[in-house]
Design a protein around this motif. Structure first.
Motif, PDB file in Angstrom:
ATOM      1  N   LYS A 197      34.003  26.178  60.053  1.00  0.00           N
ATOM      2  CA  LYS A 197      32.875  26.548  59.147  1.00  0.00           C
ATOM      3  C   LYS A 197      33.673  27.292  58.026  1.00  0.00           C
ATOM      4  CE  LYS A 197      28.461  28.710  59.363  1.00  0.00           C
ATOM      5  NZ  LYS A 197      27.370  29.156  60.181  1.00  0.00           N
ATOM      6  N   PRO A 249      25.753  30.928  55.118  1.00  0.00           N
ATOM      7  CA  PRO A 249      24.678  30.242  54.327  1.00  0.00           C
ATOM      8  C   PRO A 249      24.602  30.873  53.098  1.00  0.00           C
ATOM      9  CG  PRO A 249      24.331  30.596  56.804  1.00  0.00           C
ATOM     10  CD  PRO A 249      25.803  31.078  56.771  1.00  0.00           C
ATOM     11  N   GLN A 251      18.106  21.258  50.423  1.00  0.00           N
ATOM     12  CA  GLN A 251      19.425  21.737  50.952  1.00  0.00           C
ATOM     13  C   GLN A 251      20.170  20.986  51.607  1.00  0.00           C
ATOM     14  OE1 GLN A 251      18.969  25.414  53.529  1.00  0.00           O
ATOM     15  NE2 GLN A 251      17.415  26.291  51.935  1.00  0.00           N
ATOM     16  N   THR A 252      21.570  20.992  51.627  1.00  0.00           N
ATOM     17  CA  THR A 252      22.620  19.956  52.353  1.00  0.00           C
ATOM     18  C   THR A 252      23.648  20.862  53.063  1.00  0.00           C
ATOM     19  OG1 THR A 252      23.648  18.080  52.263  1.00  0.00           O
ATOM     20  CG2 THR A 252      23.830  19.535  50.338  1.00  0.00           C
ATOM     21  N   VAL A 253      24.543  20.227  53.916  1.00  0.00           N
ATOM     22  CA  VAL A 253      25.629  20.594  54.385  1.00  0.00           C
ATOM     23  C   VAL A 253      26.652  19.685  54.046  1.00  0.00           C
ATOM     24  CG1 VAL A 253      26.702  21.256  56.681  1.00  0.00           C
ATOM     25  CG2 VAL A 253      24.465  21.596  56.339  1.00  0.00           C
ATOM     26  N   TYR A 305      30.667  18.124  54.629  1.00  0.00           N
ATOM     27  CA  TYR A 305      31.737  17.909  55.647  1.00  0.00           C
ATOM     28  C   TYR A 305      32.859  17.196  55.130  1.00  0.00           C
ATOM     29  CZ  TYR A 305      33.836  15.907  59.913  1.00  0.00           C
ATOM     30  OH  TYR A 305      34.630  15.500  60.924  1.00  0.00           O
ATOM     31  N   SER A 324      24.232  24.542  51.594  1.00  0.00           N
ATOM     32  CA  SER A 324      24.121  25.631  52.324  1.00  0.00           C
ATOM     33  C   SER A 324      25.082  26.094  53.537  1.00  0.00           C
ATOM     34  CB  SER A 324      22.641  25.566  53.428  1.00  0.00           C
ATOM     35  OG  SER A 324      22.921  24.389  54.228  1.00  0.00           O
ATOM     36  N   GLN A 325      25.856  24.881  53.732  1.00  0.00           N
ATOM     37  CA  GLN A 325      27.053  25.224  54.527  1.00  0.00           C
ATOM     38  C   GLN A 325      28.171  24.215  54.380  1.00  0.00           C
ATOM     39  OE1 GLN A 325      25.979  25.716  58.577  1.00  0.00           O
ATOM     40  NE2 GLN A 325      24.800  27.233  58.220  1.00  0.00           N
ATOM     41  N   GLU A 326      29.414  24.710  54.752  1.00  0.00           N
ATOM     42  CA  GLU A 326      30.436  23.801  54.531  1.00  0.00           C
ATOM     43  C   GLU A 326      31.115  23.486  55.882  1.00  0.00           C
ATOM     44  OE1 GLU A 326      33.076  25.278  51.410  1.00  0.00           O
ATOM     45  OE2 GLU A 326      31.449  25.101  49.958  1.00  0.00           O
ATOM     46  N   TYR A 327      31.844  22.377  56.293  1.00  0.00           N
ATOM     47  CA  TYR A 327      32.453  22.361  57.377  1.00  0.00           C
ATOM     48  C   TYR A 327      33.844  21.475  56.980  1.00  0.00           C
ATOM     49  CZ  TYR A 327      28.368  23.767  59.996  1.00  0.00           C
ATOM     50  OH  TYR A 327      27.268  24.540  60.584  1.00  0.00           O
ATOM     51  N   ARG A 361      28.786  23.888  65.481  1.00  0.00           N
ATOM     52  CA  ARG A 361      28.340  24.506  64.206  1.00  0.00           C
ATOM     53  C   ARG A 361      28.464  25.978  64.026  1.00  0.00           C
ATOM     54  NH1 ARG A 361      22.679  21.429  62.519  1.00  0.00           N
ATOM     55  NH2 ARG A 361      23.556  19.575  62.374  1.00  0.00           N
TER      56      ARG A 361
END
Length: 74
Positions: free
Chosen positions: A3, A7, A17-19, A21, A55-58, A74
């Protein structure tokens, strides 16, 4: 899976919102131009154009062809 960001506070609650990857199969592939930073840049630009708030990056650097991959969380 790593991660890479915390956030992000969204000032406009109506904004979608999106994530993100990003993944490469090997260190060699990453060196040949499929770098994680390049993917993240492209995905962030796309999200901005489409009106998404990231909202987040992986990030993953693993092959999908071998068994025994590290479990993603996560």
């Amino acid at each position: 899976m790593i991660k890479t960001s915390k956030p992000i506070a969204i000032s406009d609650p109506a904004r979608r919102q999106t994530v993100i990857y990003a993944r490469v199969s090997s260190k060699e592939q990453e060196k040949e131009g499929f770098s994680i930073p390049a993917q993240l840049k492209l995905l962030k630009e796309y999200a901005a154009v489409q009106g998404f708030a990231v909202s987040q990056e992986y990030v993953d650097v693993e092959t999908a062809k071998q068994t025994g991959r590290v479990a993603s969380t996560r």
